[in-house]
Design an enzyme around this catalytic site. Structure first.
Site, PDB file in Angstrom:
ATOM      1  N   LYS A  59      -8.953   5.943 -43.233  1.00 37.04           N
ATOM      2  CA  LYS A  59      -8.536   6.583 -44.461  1.00 37.04           C
ATOM      3  C   LYS A  59      -8.507   6.098 -46.363  1.00 37.04           C
ATOM      4  O   LYS A  59      -8.814   4.904 -45.833  1.00 37.04           O
ATOM      5  CB  LYS A  59      -6.491   6.707 -44.205  1.00 37.04           C
ATOM      6  CG  LYS A  59      -5.995   6.943 -43.962  1.00 37.04           C
ATOM      7  CD  LYS A  59      -5.006   7.296 -43.962  1.00 37.04           C
ATOM      8  CE  LYS A  59      -4.231   7.976 -42.725  1.00 37.04           C
ATOM      9  NZ  LYS A  59      -2.592   8.494 -42.576  1.00 37.04           N
ATOM     10  N   LYS A  98       2.104   7.813 -27.581  1.00 34.22           N
ATOM     11  CA  LYS A  98       1.167   7.070 -28.568  1.00 34.22           C
ATOM     12  C   LYS A  98       0.941   6.296 -28.235  1.00 34.22           C
ATOM     13  O   LYS A  98       1.670   5.738 -28.659  1.00 34.22           O
ATOM     14  CB  LYS A  98       1.363   7.885 -29.699  1.00 34.22           C
ATOM     15  CG  LYS A  98      -0.229   8.449 -30.449  1.00 34.22           C
ATOM     16  CD  LYS A  98      -0.148   8.586 -31.888  1.00 34.22           C
ATOM     17  CE  LYS A  98       0.966   7.919 -32.885  1.00 34.22           C
ATOM     18  NZ  LYS A  98       0.310   9.747 -34.176  1.00 34.22           N
ATOM     19  N   HIS A 136       1.668  -6.288 -22.846  1.00 30.18           N
ATOM     20  CA  HIS A 136       0.792  -5.245 -23.674  1.00 30.18           C
ATOM     21  C   HIS A 136       0.555  -5.575 -24.896  1.00 30.18           C
ATOM     22  O   HIS A 136      -1.137  -5.357 -25.539  1.00 30.18           O
ATOM     23  CB  HIS A 136       1.072  -3.127 -22.774  1.00 30.18           C
ATOM     24  CG  HIS A 136       1.181  -3.360 -21.797  1.00 30.18           C
ATOM     25  ND1 HIS A 136       0.819  -4.211 -20.842  1.00 30.18           N
ATOM     26  CD2 HIS A 136       2.200  -2.024 -21.126  1.00 30.18           C
ATOM     27  CE1 HIS A 136       1.052  -3.920 -19.682  1.00 30.18           C
ATOM     28  NE2 HIS A 136       1.935  -2.728 -19.291  1.00 30.18           N
ATOM     29  N   ASP A 184       8.727  -5.148 -20.697  1.00 31.32           N
ATOM     30  CA  ASP A 184       8.400  -3.945 -20.319  1.00 31.32           C
ATOM     31  C   ASP A 184       6.848  -4.219 -20.924  1.00 31.32           C
ATOM     32  O   ASP A 184       5.350  -3.463 -20.513  1.00 31.32           O
ATOM     33  CB  ASP A 184       8.957  -2.950 -20.209  1.00 31.32           C
ATOM     34  CG  ASP A 184       8.219  -1.373 -19.150  1.00 31.32           C
ATOM     35  OD1 ASP A 184       7.829  -2.622 -18.329  1.00 31.32           O
ATOM     36  OD2 ASP A 184       7.860  -0.829 -19.494  1.00 31.32           O
ATOM     37  N   LEU A 216       2.785   1.708  -7.223  1.00 28.60           N
ATOM     38  CA  LEU A 216       1.456   0.999  -8.366  1.00 28.60           C
ATOM     39  C   LEU A 216      -0.112   1.452  -7.476  1.00 28.60           C
ATOM     40  O   LEU A 216      -0.603   2.343  -8.352  1.00 28.60           O
ATOM     41  CB  LEU A 216       1.764  -0.122  -8.380  1.00 28.60           C
ATOM     42  CG  LEU A 216       0.430  -0.789  -9.090  1.00 28.60           C
ATOM     43  CD1 LEU A 216       0.698  -0.971 -10.514  1.00 28.60           C
ATOM     44  CD2 LEU A 216       0.208  -2.484  -8.781  1.00 28.60           C
ATOM     45  N   ALA A 217       0.390   1.551  -6.032  1.00 28.02           N
ATOM     46  CA  ALA A 217      -0.822   1.501  -5.134  1.00 28.02           C
ATOM     47  C   ALA A 217      -1.040   2.515  -5.375  1.00 28.02           C
ATOM     48  O   ALA A 217      -1.743   3.102  -5.049  1.00 28.02           O
ATOM     49  CB  ALA A 217      -0.471   0.652  -3.955  1.00 28.02           C
ATOM     50  N   ALA A 273       0.410  -0.970  -0.075  1.00 26.64           N
ATOM     51  CA  ALA A 273       0.140  -0.275   0.145  1.00 26.64           C
ATOM     52  C   ALA A 273       1.025   0.836   0.291  1.00 26.64           C
ATOM     53  O   ALA A 273       0.161   2.493  -0.370  1.00 26.64           O
ATOM     54  CB  ALA A 273      -0.988   0.007   1.015  1.00 26.64           C
TER      55      ALA A 273
END
Ligand code: BG6
Length: 483
Positions: free
Chosen positions: A376, A340, A242, A237, A17-18, A13
């Site tokens: 486009k 971005k 992701h 990472d 990140l917390a 906590a």
């Protein structure tokens, strides 16, 4: 549906990140009425502090805390938040934590009990903490859930070890592995965009699509996080988790239903069709000082001769009938010219004949900032002569959904975990398939098979390595010709 009698325990906590994500997300959910009735939030960490000090800290994590609308909600939030300190490796600390949770549960009107443990912790303590939680804080007569977050190991083997150690104590149903990109609005939109539109699903294959780029750009370096970063590098990472998660939803077949296992089955299937990345399909970079900003190696927490990539472009191939031969270029970098994240799907050339040198169609899904979908297209320039010009069909959320509040990824995910919905969490076999794709190239970069490749330098604040243009052109990407 949300269950009554819930205690949320945030372990770690007092960590980063917390502070940046977990507490702001919990508060955001509370503010909008999305936390269960009579919820309690317990912070746990090694730092010794009393509730007053702890309340001061969590207050400081919340943005616009003095706003008229926010301040009273925040006071309520603080009112059901408490703190207890303890270690991560000893039974006694976890027994104390358990007693603390029980003190709230003693007041419940009904028998139901729900505990959600959120591990906002460094990976070195994932295993002992999950084991101690199981031993000391896991209730028999209730629902127990645990949220953990990357890094899930460093390669296929270490991931398998981590997963099996956690599995020894926590059932897959109880385990929620976060990849916060799965909580982003535009990533969640992929399912709808792809499968609720015939106009999209027609042509979603190698016959129409030439190449796809999934790009992550950040305008800052590793400032202050060099120690962590150097051990992991940009591939672990960002790309392996992701961007690969985004790729899997972009390319999977239509799931049988919206049920979590149906979705995750399809994601695993497509990931398993991707062979490990070849060395020639990778471009690695490292930023150097420029524009008054320090280079990666100028960071004191980074070894002076580090060859850790802060930029990587890797091309993946999907060996199935839909995607065979279509290059998927995943690229990510720190210390670039802008922030971005986007998916760019470039269609093939129109058959030559009546048009020459006409731009290709591109469908762009902008994940952040400013969510947008735009296509486009070539259109006739209005007027008396026929001339095709490139233009855009534009669905920028800010304009189209001006009133909509786009939730933070962590809010969406914590809410899912509270509801027990695994759709946007990473299953164990997905992780294994993801590591299988990246492990050989990571081992090569780390010098396990001979000298490490040297990343090419790129200036802080630039668009990335100058070699990038040739790299993407090699896979058939063509820049739009303007007008
Ligand atoms: C994290 C990475 O997983 O994602 C960070 O460890 C990165 O290095 C961050 O900055 C990016 O997340 P977002 O939501 O800001 O795109």
């Amino acid at each position: 549906e949300l269950k009554e009698n819930t205690v949320i325990i945030v372990l770690g906590a007092s960590g980063d990140l917390a502070k940046k994500k977990t507490f702001p997300a919990l508060f955001g959910l509370y503010r909008n009425g999305y936390l269960p009735k009579d919820v309690k939030i317990v912070g746990y960490a090694r730092t010794k502090m009393d509730d007053a000090e702890y309340h001061k800290r969590i207050t400081s994590y919340i943005k616009n805390k003095d706003d008229e609308e926010i301040a009273p909600k925040l006071a309520e939030f603080i009112g059901f938040s408490s703190y207890i300190s303890g270690g991560y490796e000893d039974d006694e600390s976890f027994q104390n934590l358990n007693k603390h949770i029980e003190s709230f549960e003693a007041n419940y009107q009904t028998k139901e009990k729900n505990r959600l443990f959120y591990l906002a912790l460094p990976p070195s303590v994932f295993i002992p903490v999950s084991a101690h939680l199981k031993k000391n804080c896991h209730i028999k007569d209730g629902v127990n859930r645990i949220i953990i977050e990357k890094p899930f190991g460093k390669d296929r083997e270490s991931c398998a070890t981590l997963l099996s150690s956690i599995k020894a104590n926590w059932h897959e149903d109880e385990t929620f592995r976060i990849d916060h990109y799965l909580g982003k609005e535009m990533v969640k939109n992929l399912l709808v965009l792809r499968f609720a539109n015939v106009a999209m699903s027609a042509g979603w294959d190698k016959n129409s699509i030439s190449n796809v780029q999934i790009t992550f750009k950040e305008p800052f370096g590793t400032e202050g996080r060099g120690g962590y970063f150097d051990e992991f590098g940009i591939i672990r990472d960002i790309l392996q988790n992701h961007l690969l998660q985004v790729l899997s939803i972009l390319t999977m077949e239509r799931p049988v239903s919206f049920a979590a296992e149906d979705i995750r089955d399809e994601k695993v299937k497509v990931l398993r069709c991707i062979p490990p990345i070849e060395r020639e399909d990778a471009l690695l970079g490292q930023y150097v000082a420029a524009n008054g900003k320090p280079g990666y190696l100028d960071d004191d927490t980074v070894p002076h001769n580090s060859v850790c990539p802060t930029y990587a472009a890797t091309t993946l191939w999907i060996n199935n009938p839909r995607w065979e031969g279509v290059p998927f270029i995943l690229k990510a970098g720190k210390a670039l010219n802008e922030a971005k994240v986007e998916i760019r799907i470039q269609y093939k050339d129109v058959t030559q004949g009546i048009f020459k040198d006409i731009s290709r169609n591109e469908l762009v899904l902008r994940i952040q900032p400013s969510e947008a979908v735009y296509l486009k297209l070539n259109t006739k320039m209005p007027g008396l002569i026929t001339r095709a010009i490139p233009t855009e069909m534009d669905l920028t959320y800010k304009r189209r959904f001006a009133e909509a509040v786009i939730p933070e990824a962590y809010e969406a995910l914590i809410l899912d975990a509270l509801k027990g919905d695994h759709s946007n969490f990473v299953r164990d076999d997905e992780l294994d398939a993801a590591w299988k794709i990246f492990t050989p190239i990571l081992h090569w970069i780390e010098g396990r098979h001979g000298p490490s490749p040297r990343p090419v330098p790129y200036p802080y604040g630039s668009r990335g390595p100058k070699e990038l243009e040739a790299f993407i052109n090699k896979y058939g990407f063509k820049r739009t010709t303007e007008g």
